[in-house]
Design an enzyme around this catalytic site. Structure first.
Site, PDB file in Angstrom:
ATOM      1  N   SER B 235       0.832  -1.206   0.000  1.00 18.97           N
ATOM      2  CA  SER B 235       0.000   0.000   0.000  1.00 18.97           C
ATOM      3  C   SER B 235       0.868   1.258   0.000  1.00 18.97           C
ATOM      4  CB  SER B 235      -0.900   0.006   1.232  1.00 18.97           C
ATOM      5  OG  SER B 235      -0.113   0.243   2.383  1.00 18.97           O
ATOM      6  N   CYS B 291      -2.913  -3.467  -8.655  1.00 13.11           N
ATOM      7  CA  CYS B 291      -2.477  -2.069  -8.722  1.00 13.11           C
ATOM      8  C   CYS B 291      -2.553  -1.526 -10.145  1.00 13.11           C
ATOM      9  CB  CYS B 291      -1.078  -1.904  -8.151  1.00 13.11           C
ATOM     10  SG  CYS B 291       0.194  -2.746  -9.086  1.00 13.11           S
TER      11      CYS B 291
END
Lengths: 144, 502
Positions: B235, B291
């Site tokens: 993250s 992502c």
């Protein structure tokens, strides 16, 4: 097998299973009809080769980016069972069944190839080549 | 369809792999749970910093011989590993589905991508070659030599448990470094299988180590004086606030890849059926936990009147919702399934909350993934269907923040410039796509957009192993990227020799 949203892996698995069954069928015919053994064995080899080529081209082009989740909307796959070599009465019946099998297989490949135009070109190209190989099988069988 | 056989017949008790041996950990054990069925498929240790240090010492010792091993011999280990991965292709893929929940197609794609990394890294004799120039001054020659640095740490994410550590690991060992991999503790089994194959492939003891764990192991890695660099994918808050600054503070090299909020622009001249088909994979593949997943679809009205633009938006929204509604969710071991569950029930709850928040902010709920029939043989806790939100505006949180789930936000922009400005106003810069038939629009997009990975009529702009996996802004922290030539430079020091003989 009919479904509005057949995944690529489901279609490829189906094609592989059909090739495997066809290979067994021809090996059975080669054992039963010795004078035509060369033709039946050649057909069995072609089926085995198709199985490898289709699986390989699928595995080598599938990726998380390009083709995962691809679906063959509207495709109908023929699930007619491959006949059993031992159950056939004579050579004429064997030829008849084999020709029908080759026609179904070639048509299936052509149909999937058409639906696979949105995939990387390798896939429809391999499928068309597989169809071509099955039509060559048919020509050999028809000449018996 | 019937489920494919599960390769994990009973829960695995995972151990660390240190200096060529499987070692039990003194740390607490945590369950690894298949999110589709909520069955426990393994137990993974949360190792201690002392165990991590043990692995680093082994890797440091192994480095001395390994860096002296000829690159071609190192490449042979990789080639054997590659062959073993091919032989175990299906098992490796099914393990990913069981431990993560993704569909078998997604897992096979991930396996293929992972193998490609090993294949490219096996070209190390060419990739690592330096350069030279004679007579930089009369009678003086100069050489550039690339040398490995030592021990590297690799921290894997949960969304691609097999592939992502392979963006780094094969290149690290190919260049002569040694590694300690910390897989995600949520789905660590794939990495264990890779190391089993690496052992069989003949990597010497201590070259490729695994230490399972959580924050303690990450902290130990970041602070360890013998770790030369860290590769992290996860993250943005962790990449930006933990990994990057702490590597800087301790003088380590770092590749820290963070989150994303990717835009897909649909121009008026786009091939709509193929665009929508590509978007299904892009927005909902891997249940949106990717992502490179697109999250905001912007219908661009360049050259259209307002009413034509509105009509185009309605047409795209209708096609998009129709296609999304047809996505089959279920157990990924069923080849007919197109989307698996989220990684765990907590993540599902988080995404469901984001949907509720977006509706409260004024988004139009065109397709509600929170409403679905529990797939046969599955537990409902981690499942969420595809969700489509319409009339989303750039100021809404759902348009700005990473959701990491199967949620698509449909937006509008009057012009290409306005759509690009939306992308630039977003803090992330991982990827962006444009769907168009116009070379001019595509070129402008490719040229102007501040994102690392650009797709032109491609939903997921995933770079191949021989190109860097790029990323900008809050999606990437570091200088050199994973994969390709970048990663070879990351894992090597450039030594220059200036030479004159009397």
């Amino acid at each position: 097998m009919t479904d509005a949203s057949l995944t690529a892996s489901a279609v490829m698995s189906h094609l592989a299973a059909q090739e495997q069954a066809a290979e067994q069928f021809y090996r059975g015919l080669a054992a039963r009809f010795a004078p035509q053994q060369a033709v039946w064995s050649r057909c069995a080899q072609a089926c085995a080769k198709n199985q490898v080529q289709v699986a390989r081209s699928y595995q080598e082009t599938i990726s998380d980016a390009l083709e995962v989740g691809y679906t063959f909307a509207g495709l109908t796959l023929d699930a007619t069972p491959v006949p059993c070599a031992d159950a056939l009465a004579d050579l004429a019946a064997a030829v008849e069944q084999a020709l029908a099998l080759e026609e179904r297989a070639a048509s299936a490949y052509e149909q999937v190839a058409e639906c696979a135009e949105g995939l990387l070109a390798t896939i429809p190209r391999t499928l068309r080549r597989a169809a071509e190989i099955r039509r060559r099988n048919a020509a050999l069988i028809a000449a018996l | 369809m019937a489920l494919l056989p599960n390769p994990i017949s009973q829960p695995l008790e995972l151990q660390n792999y240190i200096d060529g041996f499987w070692e039990p950990s003194a740390g607490q054990m945590r369950d690894v749970v298949n999110p589709a069925t909520l069955e426990t498929v393994g137990r993974v240790p949360l190792s201690t910093p002392a165990e991590f240090d043990q692995a680093v010492q082994a890797a440091k010792t192994a480095f001395y011989e390994w860096r002296r091993t000829p690159p071609l011999a190192r490449a042979r280990c990789l080639l054997r590993l590659r062959d073993l991965m091919e032989q175990n292709f299906e098992e490796l893929s099914r393990i990913q589905t069981v431990e993560h929940g993704k569909t078998i197609d997604e897992s096979r794609g991930e396996t293929r991508r992972g193998i490609e990394m090993v294949e490219v890294a096996a070209g190390i004799p060419s990739l690592m070659m330096g350069s030279n120039l004679e007579d930089i001054a009369s009678g003086i020659d100069e050489f550039l030599i690339r040398q490995p640095l030592g021990v590297f740490g690799i921290i894997g994410p949960y969304n691609f448990p097999f592939m992502v550590p392979l963006w780094f690991a094969p290149f690290a060992v190919a260049t002569g470094n040694t590694i300690v991999v910390k897989p995600s503790s949520e789905d660590p089994i794939s990495q264990v299988k890779i190391v089993e194959l690496a052992e069989e492939a003949g990597f010497p003891d201590g070259v490729w180590n695994i230490v399972h764990g959580g924050r303690d192991v990450v902290g130990a890695m970041l602070d360890h004086p013998d770790i030369q660099g860290v590769c992290f994918v996860g993250s943005t808050p962790v990449a930006k606030e933990v990994i990057y600054p702490r590597c800087g503070a301790t003088g380590k090299r770092v590749i820290a890849q963070g989150g994303a909020k990717n835009f897909a622009l649909v121009m008026p001249d786009a091939d709509l059926p193929r665009t929508v088909a590509a978007c299904m994979n892009s927005f909902f593949g891997n249940a949106g936990q990717r992502c490179l997943a697109n999250a905001n679809l912007v219908v661009v009205g360049e050259g259209l009147t307002p009413s034509e633009h509105a009509a185009l938006y309605d047409e795209i929204a209708s096609l998009f919702v129709q296609a999304a509604r047809n996505i089959t969710i279920g157990n990924g071991l069923d080849e007919a399934v197109q989307m698996g569950p989220l990684r765990d029930p907590g993540k599902k709850q988080g995404v469901a909350q984001r949907i509720a928040d977006a509706v409260a902010e004024g988004a139009e709920l065109l397709l509600d993934g929170r409403v679905y029939e529990t797939p046969v043989g599955c537990q409902p806790d981690a499942f969420l269907g595809p969700t489509v939100l319409g009339r989303v505006t750039p100021d809404m949180a759902v348009a700005q923040e990473e959701v990491f789930g199967p949620v698509a936000a449909l937006m509008s922009a009057a012009s290409l410039d306005e759509a690009i400005a939306m992308i630039h106003a977003n803090p992330f810069g991982n990827a962006a796509s444009i769907f168009t038939s116009s070379g001019a629009w595509a070129r402008k997009f490719r040229y102007d957009v501040e994102c690392g990975n650009i797709g032109v009529n491609i939903g997921i702009a995933a770079p191949m192993a021989f190109f860097p996996f790029s990323g900008m802004k809050d999606s990437f922290f570091g200088d050199l990227h994973g994969q390709g030539e970048d990663v070879i430079r990351f894992f090597t020091e450039s030594k220059v020799v200036v030479e004159r003989w009397f």
